[in-house]
Motif scaffolding. Sequence first.
Motif, short mmCIF file in Angstrom:
data_model
loop_
_atom_site.label_atom_id
_atom_site.label_comp_id
_atom_site.label_asym_id
_atom_site.label_seq_id
_atom_site.Cartn_x
_atom_site.Cartn_y
_atom_site.Cartn_z
N LEU A 1 0.83 -1.20 0.00
CA LEU A 1 0.00 0.00 0.00
C LEU A 1 0.87 1.25 0.00
O LEU A 1 1.95 1.28 0.59
CB LEU A 1 -0.90 0.02 1.24
CG LEU A 1 -2.10 -0.91 1.26
CD1 LEU A 1 -2.81 -0.79 2.60
CD2 LEU A 1 -3.07 -0.58 0.13
N LYS A 2 0.39 2.29 -0.65
CA LYS A 2 1.05 3.58 -0.58
C LYS A 2 0.51 4.34 0.63
O LYS A 2 -0.66 4.17 1.01
CB LYS A 2 0.79 4.38 -1.86
CG LYS A 2 1.31 3.70 -3.11
CD LYS A 2 0.94 4.51 -4.35
CE LYS A 2 1.43 3.82 -5.61
NZ LYS A 2 1.04 4.56 -6.85
N PRO A 3 1.32 5.19 1.26
CA PRO A 3 0.83 5.94 2.42
C PRO A 3 -0.44 6.72 2.13
O PRO A 3 -1.33 6.83 2.99
CB PRO A 3 2.00 6.87 2.75
CG PRO A 3 3.20 6.14 2.25
CD PRO A 3 2.75 5.41 1.02
N ALA A 4 -0.56 7.26 0.92
CA ALA A 4 -1.74 8.06 0.57
C ALA A 4 -3.02 7.22 0.59
O ALA A 4 -4.12 7.77 0.77
CB ALA A 4 -1.56 8.70 -0.80
N GLU A 5 -2.89 5.91 0.41
CA GLU A 5 -4.06 5.04 0.38
C GLU A 5 -4.58 4.72 1.78
O GLU A 5 -5.59 4.03 1.93
CB GLU A 5 -3.74 3.74 -0.36
CG GLU A 5 -3.47 3.95 -1.84
CD GLU A 5 -3.08 2.68 -2.56
OE1 GLU A 5 -3.68 2.37 -3.61
OE2 GLU A 5 -2.16 1.97 -2.07
N MET A 6 -3.89 5.20 2.80
CA MET A 6 -4.35 5.00 4.18
C MET A 6 -4.65 6.33 4.86
O MET A 6 -4.67 6.42 6.08
CB MET A 6 -3.31 4.21 4.97
CG MET A 6 -3.15 2.78 4.49
SD MET A 6 -2.05 1.80 5.53
CE MET A 6 -0.47 2.53 5.10
N GLN A 7 -4.88 7.35 4.07
CA GLN A 7 -5.16 8.67 4.61
C GLN A 7 -6.49 9.19 4.06
O GLN A 7 -6.97 8.73 3.03
CB GLN A 7 -4.03 9.65 4.24
CG GLN A 7 -2.67 9.25 4.81
CD GLN A 7 -1.55 10.13 4.30
OE1 GLN A 7 -1.76 11.01 3.48
NE2 GLN A 7 -0.34 9.88 4.77
N GLY A 8 -7.06 10.14 4.77
CA GLY A 8 -8.28 10.79 4.29
C GLY A 8 -9.56 10.10 4.66
O GLY A 8 -10.63 10.47 4.15
N GLY A 9 -9.52 9.11 5.56
CA GLY A 9 -10.74 8.43 5.95
C GLY A 9 -11.65 9.32 6.79
O GLY A 9 -11.18 10.19 7.54
N THR A 10 -12.95 9.10 6.69
CA THR A 10 -13.92 9.86 7.48
C THR A 10 -14.70 8.97 8.45
O THR A 10 -15.35 9.48 9.37
CB THR A 10 -14.91 10.59 6.56
OG1 THR A 10 -15.65 9.64 5.79
CG2 THR A 10 -14.18 11.54 5.63
N PHE A 11 -14.65 7.65 8.24
CA PHE A 11 -15.35 6.68 9.09
C PHE A 11 -14.69 5.33 8.83
O PHE A 11 -14.26 5.06 7.70
CB PHE A 11 -16.84 6.64 8.71
CG PHE A 11 -17.70 5.77 9.60
CD1 PHE A 11 -18.47 6.33 10.60
CD2 PHE A 11 -17.76 4.39 9.43
CE1 PHE A 11 -19.28 5.54 11.42
CE2 PHE A 11 -18.55 3.60 10.23
CZ PHE A 11 -19.32 4.17 11.23
N SER A 12 -14.58 4.48 9.85
CA SER A 12 -13.89 3.20 9.68
C SER A 12 -14.78 2.02 10.02
O SER A 12 -15.74 2.14 10.79
CB SER A 12 -12.62 3.16 10.55
OG SER A 12 -11.66 4.08 10.08
N ILE A 13 -14.41 0.86 9.43
CA ILE A 13 -15.13 -0.40 9.66
C ILE A 13 -14.09 -1.45 10.04
O ILE A 13 -13.03 -1.54 9.41
CB ILE A 13 -15.87 -0.86 8.40
CG1 ILE A 13 -16.75 0.26 7.84
CG2 ILE A 13 -16.70 -2.10 8.68
CD1 ILE A 13 -17.33 -0.06 6.46
N THR A 14 -14.38 -2.23 11.05
CA THR A 14 -13.52 -3.36 11.40
C THR A 14 -14.37 -4.62 11.45
O THR A 14 -15.42 -4.66 12.11
CB THR A 14 -12.80 -3.14 12.75
OG1 THR A 14 -12.03 -4.29 13.08
CG2 THR A 14 -13.77 -2.86 13.88
#
Length: 551
Positions: free
Chosen positions: A444-457
């Motif tokens: 993964l690129k760092p940019a692909e783990m940024q900018g989230g507004t809500f998460s799911i686990t």
Amino acid sequence: MTVEEFKLPDVGEGVAEGELVSWLVAPGDRVEEDQPVAEVETDKALVEVPSSYDGVVEELFAEEGEMVPVGDVIISFRVDEDGEAAAGDDAEAEPEPEPDSPDESASEPTTEAADAEPDTPAGRTFAPPSARRLARELGVDVAAVDGSGPGGRVTEADVRAHAEGDAGAADAGGPDDGPEPRPAPTPTDTGSDGRKSAVSKRGADDGSADAPATPAGGPDPAGRETTLATPATRKAARDRDVDIDDVPTDQTRDGEAFVTAEAVNAYADALESPASTPEPEPVETDAGTEPAVTAGDASETSAPASGDETVPYRGVRRTIGKQMERSKFTAPHVTHHDTAEVDALVEAREELKPKAEAEGVKLTYMPFVMKAIVAGLKEYPYLNSELREDDEEIVLKSEYNLGIAVATDAGLMVPVVENVDEKGLFELADAVNDLASRARERKLKPAEMQGGTFSITNFGAIGGEYATPIINYPETAILGLGAIEERPVVRDHADVASEFLDDSDDSTVVPAPTLPLSLSIDHRVVDGAVAAEFANTVMEHLENPLLLLNE
């Protein structure tokens, strides 16, 4: 032809350092611009570092496993004035363990780089990465240091002596007592001549340069000043708690000792054998006879017990820990639990699976859940927000970028699927599968783990019903999914097949597929009633999948 130094670039927003996990090139290899030369693990992800030059690898300045600050020189390249590879270099040439050997000193040109070292009489400065690193730490110009090693090579002891103003002490004798002693080693120095090691030797006295290098009965240390070895071999030495300069070897390269990983392991095994670990001498005390405690023993009183394994707390694992700590100590967590009855969802997925497979898409329940969450976020926007304490304001996000927690060998990663409200079910399924696969492969690129507004686990994929997920701060909410399984539910007679009917009541208990939900919220921003209403909206869309057509 020039030698260009390449510094570790900023490989991600807010990244200050990275662990050099592995080199993808070796001295003597020809590389092209943008070709990956190293893998670096930051506190966000494992990334490949590309070359900025077309040329030939000259020297590696960092070792595998070493933490390198952003901006430090990690590699140098031989390039001509136009940035092309130096003429006369064979593309198939065998990599050399030490490209800056004494034989090359007469013909090498002056280094021309922004932070290049000044010329020396021989045209270049010969020093191993450890000596150059020490010079940077002590603020010493390595080109100004008189090298006492073979061929004028600068050693760590030379760097320390120069830093103390005694650059000539190693070669000039005193008027009465012979050679002036080198500066006393620091507590991190081990072995002879003040050589520095990242780890202390077994049984070494941190305060004495004359402490025995090995226990009685063990192999005699070689005690060399310099040793040639590949980065992988040096990593093996660190892992086995061995000073590579002490490893015996009969191999040489360019007139200097060359150590292999096999030699390191053999030496470490000999050190760890029972015969090489003598019992401490007893000493008389007022309380009777007790084993003597050496300085080395005292420094290891908090060391792990025999057989325990220690794992470095850094990289992704350290980031997870810091992020969880920050979230838990910053946002007051409240978790709301509920259960959705998903008979219709299971049927809808089964009907769509053949069409998805025909398009090469693996359809899971996750896209349905993501669409249901977006429906809830549109109705209750405070769960799609960020609290900015310093500005005393809550930012209600206009985008719906959902982070999907993925368990990997390195720890939990949360790649982000952007603009979920604008994607269809199959498109979401394809995006989630791609991100999850690359997360497990550390691509993964760092940019692909940024900018989230809500998460799911989705802990239900492993097993379990309910949990108390920790919010992916600075988001304000996270939804945990349990396992979809048949559980007992109460149904009205009108909704139940005749074989389950019980004439004694208007309702009965039947098995049905259910999905447990665990919603954690930041109670500073979201009230419990709002969380429950959001959960109700999500469940309504999961229990009636046709409603998802509007999302």
